[in-house]
Design a protein around this motif. Structure first.
Motif, mmCIF file in Angstrom:
data_model
loop_
_atom_site.group_PDB
_atom_site.id
_atom_site.type_symbol
_atom_site.label_atom_id
_atom_site.label_comp_id
_atom_site.label_asym_id
_atom_site.label_seq_id
_atom_site.Cartn_x
_atom_site.Cartn_y
_atom_site.Cartn_z
ATOM 1 N N THR A 6 0.843 -1.192 0.000
ATOM 2 C CA THR A 6 0.000 0.000 0.000
ATOM 3 C C THR A 6 0.881 1.245 0.000
ATOM 4 O OG1 THR A 6 -1.692 -1.190 1.243
ATOM 5 C CG2 THR A 6 -1.850 1.219 1.219
ATOM 6 N N ALA A 7 0.611 2.152 -0.929
ATOM 7 C CA ALA A 7 1.416 3.372 -1.067
ATOM 8 C C ALA A 7 1.333 4.225 0.187
ATOM 9 C CB ALA A 7 0.925 4.176 -2.269
ATOM 10 N N LEU A 8 2.442 4.870 0.527
ATOM 11 C CA LEU A 8 2.500 5.786 1.676
ATOM 12 C C LEU A 8 2.707 7.209 1.143
ATOM 13 C CD1 LEU A 8 4.726 3.762 4.164
ATOM 14 C CD2 LEU A 8 2.247 3.756 3.912
ATOM 15 N N PRO A 9 1.624 7.981 0.968
ATOM 16 C CA PRO A 9 1.743 9.337 0.438
ATOM 17 C C PRO A 9 2.196 10.339 1.500
ATOM 18 C CG PRO A 9 -0.556 8.831 0.861
ATOM 19 C CD PRO A 9 0.233 7.583 1.167
ATOM 20 N N ASN A 10 2.687 11.479 1.017
ATOM 21 C CA ASN A 10 3.068 12.614 1.865
ATOM 22 C C ASN A 10 4.104 12.259 2.925
ATOM 23 O OD1 ASN A 10 1.198 14.351 0.526
ATOM 24 N ND2 ASN A 10 -0.423 13.365 1.695
ATOM 25 N N GLN A 11 5.059 11.406 2.566
ATOM 26 C CA GLN A 11 6.134 11.025 3.474
ATOM 27 C C GLN A 11 7.451 11.570 2.930
ATOM 28 O OE1 GLN A 11 5.317 9.450 6.444
ATOM 29 N NE2 GLN A 11 3.295 9.918 5.592
ATOM 30 N N ASN A 12 8.338 11.964 3.820
ATOM 31 C CA ASN A 12 9.615 12.563 3.429
ATOM 32 C C ASN A 12 10.698 11.505 3.232
ATOM 33 O OD1 ASN A 12 8.604 15.221 3.576
ATOM 34 N ND2 ASN A 12 8.831 15.177 5.780
ATOM 35 N N LEU A 13 11.407 11.619 2.121
ATOM 36 C CA LEU A 13 12.515 10.720 1.801
ATOM 37 C C LEU A 13 13.772 11.547 1.598
ATOM 38 C CD1 LEU A 13 10.859 8.408 -0.899
ATOM 39 C CD2 LEU A 13 11.070 7.993 1.547
ATOM 40 N N ASN A 14 14.899 10.996 2.005
ATOM 41 C CA ASN A 14 16.197 11.606 1.760
ATOM 42 C C ASN A 14 16.919 10.720 0.760
ATOM 43 O OD1 ASN A 14 19.318 11.622 2.581
ATOM 44 N ND2 ASN A 14 18.427 13.643 2.837
ATOM 45 N N ILE A 15 17.306 11.283 -0.389
ATOM 46 C CA ILE A 15 17.948 10.512 -1.456
ATOM 47 C C ILE A 15 19.331 11.083 -1.703
ATOM 48 C CG2 ILE A 15 17.829 9.807 -3.879
ATOM 49 C CD1 ILE A 15 14.773 10.157 -3.668
ATOM 50 N N ILE A 16 20.333 10.205 -1.716
ATOM 51 C CA ILE A 16 21.706 10.599 -2.032
ATOM 52 C C ILE A 16 22.191 9.710 -3.166
ATOM 53 C CG2 ILE A 16 24.073 10.793 -1.195
ATOM 54 C CD1 ILE A 16 22.929 11.121 1.627
ATOM 55 N N ILE A 17 22.720 10.334 -4.223
ATOM 56 C CA ILE A 17 23.332 9.596 -5.322
ATOM 57 C C ILE A 17 24.806 9.990 -5.347
ATOM 58 C CG2 ILE A 17 23.390 9.219 -7.814
ATOM 59 C CD1 ILE A 17 20.420 9.825 -7.893
ATOM 60 N N VAL A 18 25.681 8.988 -5.192
ATOM 61 C CA VAL A 18 27.121 9.230 -5.159
ATOM 62 C C VAL A 18 27.738 8.623 -6.410
ATOM 63 C CG1 VAL A 18 29.260 8.891 -3.875
ATOM 64 C CG2 VAL A 18 27.100 9.160 -2.641
ATOM 65 N N GLY A 19 28.391 9.472 -7.220
ATOM 66 C CA GLY A 19 29.034 9.019 -8.442
ATOM 67 C C GLY A 19 30.378 8.367 -8.171
ATOM 68 N N ASP A 20 30.898 7.652 -9.166
ATOM 69 C CA ASP A 20 32.174 6.958 -8.977
ATOM 70 C C ASP A 20 33.337 7.935 -8.852
ATOM 71 O OD1 ASP A 20 32.119 7.700 -11.642
ATOM 72 O OD2 ASP A 20 32.384 5.684 -12.431
ATOM 73 N N GLY A 21 33.134 9.200 -9.214
ATOM 74 C CA GLY A 21 34.170 10.217 -9.035
ATOM 75 C C GLY A 21 34.092 10.899 -7.676
ATOM 76 N N GLY A 22 33.140 10.501 -6.843
ATOM 77 C CA GLY A 22 32.997 11.077 -5.516
ATOM 78 C C GLY A 22 31.999 12.206 -5.424
ATOM 79 N N GLN B 28 22.148 15.281 -3.498
ATOM 80 C CA GLN B 28 21.258 14.951 -2.385
ATOM 81 C C GLN B 28 19.939 15.672 -2.574
ATOM 82 O OE1 GLN B 28 22.834 15.510 1.543
ATOM 83 N NE2 GLN B 28 20.893 15.088 2.517
ATOM 84 N N MET B 29 18.849 14.944 -2.369
ATOM 85 C CA MET B 29 17.514 15.515 -2.532
ATOM 86 C C MET B 29 16.652 15.105 -1.336
ATOM 87 S SD MET B 29 17.701 16.935 -5.542
ATOM 88 C CE MET B 29 16.053 17.273 -6.023
ATOM 89 N N ASN B 30 15.834 16.025 -0.851
ATOM 90 C CA ASN B 30 14.793 15.721 0.121
ATOM 91 C C ASN B 30 13.480 15.852 -0.616
ATOM 92 O OD1 ASN B 30 16.381 15.333 2.545
ATOM 93 N ND2 ASN B 30 16.844 17.504 2.383
ATOM 94 N N LEU B 31 12.768 14.736 -0.746
ATOM 95 C CA LEU B 31 11.539 14.709 -1.534
ATOM 96 C C LEU B 31 10.374 14.204 -0.697
ATOM 97 C CD1 LEU B 31 13.011 13.069 -4.760
ATOM 98 C CD2 LEU B 31 12.611 15.492 -4.349
ATOM 99 N N THR B 32 9.174 14.516 -1.144
ATOM 100 C CA THR B 32 7.945 14.043 -0.505
ATOM 101 C C THR B 32 7.211 13.137 -1.481
ATOM 102 O OG1 THR B 32 7.799 16.083 0.769
ATOM 103 C CG2 THR B 32 5.793 14.776 0.591
ATOM 104 N N THR B 33 6.739 12.002 -0.991
ATOM 105 C CA THR B 33 6.026 11.068 -1.860
ATOM 106 C C THR B 33 4.674 11.646 -2.270
ATOM 107 O OG1 THR B 33 5.096 9.900 0.054
ATOM 108 C CG2 THR B 33 7.145 9.026 -0.884
ATOM 109 N N ASN B 34 4.253 11.280 -3.488
ATOM 110 C CA ASN B 34 2.960 11.747 -4.001
ATOM 111 C C ASN B 34 1.848 10.782 -3.569
ATOM 112 O OD1 ASN B 34 3.134 9.534 -5.724
ATOM 113 N ND2 ASN B 34 3.673 10.748 -7.517
ATOM 114 N N SER B 35 0.678 10.922 -4.161
ATOM 115 C CA SER B 35 -0.482 10.100 -3.764
ATOM 116 C C SER B 35 -0.281 8.618 -4.044
ATOM 117 C CB SER B 35 -1.743 10.600 -4.465
ATOM 118 O OG SER B 35 -1.604 10.474 -5.874
ATOM 119 N N THR B 36 0.626 8.274 -4.956
ATOM 120 C CA THR B 36 0.899 6.859 -5.250
ATOM 121 C C THR B 36 2.147 6.357 -4.515
ATOM 122 O OG1 THR B 36 2.209 7.378 -7.221
ATOM 123 C CG2 THR B 36 -0.168 7.049 -7.537
#
Length: 167
Positions: free
Chosen positions: A60-76, A80-88
């Motif tokens: 079951t989808a969890l809407p309106n929840q905060n996520l912290n996303i970090i993408i680290v490249g091979d070059g270092g 970083q993004m702080n996002l909120t989930t949508n209705s799905t």
């Protein structure tokens, strides 16, 4: 009261107090577990959307929840993004070209009063976008009275160059 009855009453009191302490230390409604999954493909290109989905353990989808996303490249370098989930239950952002190559993705959900937090880690590849610009050029030359004029057409835009002497 005799000694046996006093011991029995004390034993009952100890058992009741132990049961009450146990019930007070455990919540009546424990939190449910949550789960993060990657919706995007693992091979992406600059300009693509990177998307993850947050659900409970039943999907079951969890809407309106905060996520912290970090993408680290091979070059270092990292994004970083702080996002909120949508209705799905999905959260996404456009890859802006700040991180390329083989990348580690780390997503964290801290949880709330109903759901336990969770983490997600995976590897993706982000490719640089290749832009090919194709123009159609047509050039016409005109020479009159010692003046040389060149008319060039680039995708419906006219560029005119005029020289006062003809060479």
């Amino acid at each position: 009261m005799n000694f046996k009855n006093i011991i029995l009453v004390i034993a009952i009191i100890v058992v009741v107090m132990g049961a009450a302490a146990f019930l007070m230390s455990h919540k009546a409604h424990p939190k449910d577990d949550s789960r993060i999954s990657m919706v995007s493909a693992s091979n992406l290109t600059e300009g693509d959307n990177f998307t993850v989905k947050l659900t409970d353990i039943n999907g079951t989808a969890l809407p309106n929840q905060n996520l912290n996303i970090i993408i680290v490249g091979d070059g270092g370098n990292s994004t970083q993004m702080n996002l909120t989930t949508n209705s799905t239950g999905e959260a996404s952002f456009e890859l802006d070209g700040s991180t390329f190559g083989n990348c580690a993705v780390k997503v964290k959900y801290s949880g709330n009063d109903k759901y336990n937090g969770c983490n997600f880690t995976d590897n993706i590849r982000i490719n640089q976008k290749v832009v090919i610009i194709q123009t159609n050029q047509t050039t016409f030359n005109n020479t009159t009275n010692n003046t040389y004029t060149s008319y060039s057409y680039y995708d419906d835009e006219v560029v005119t160059t005029t020289y006062n002497e003809y060479y």
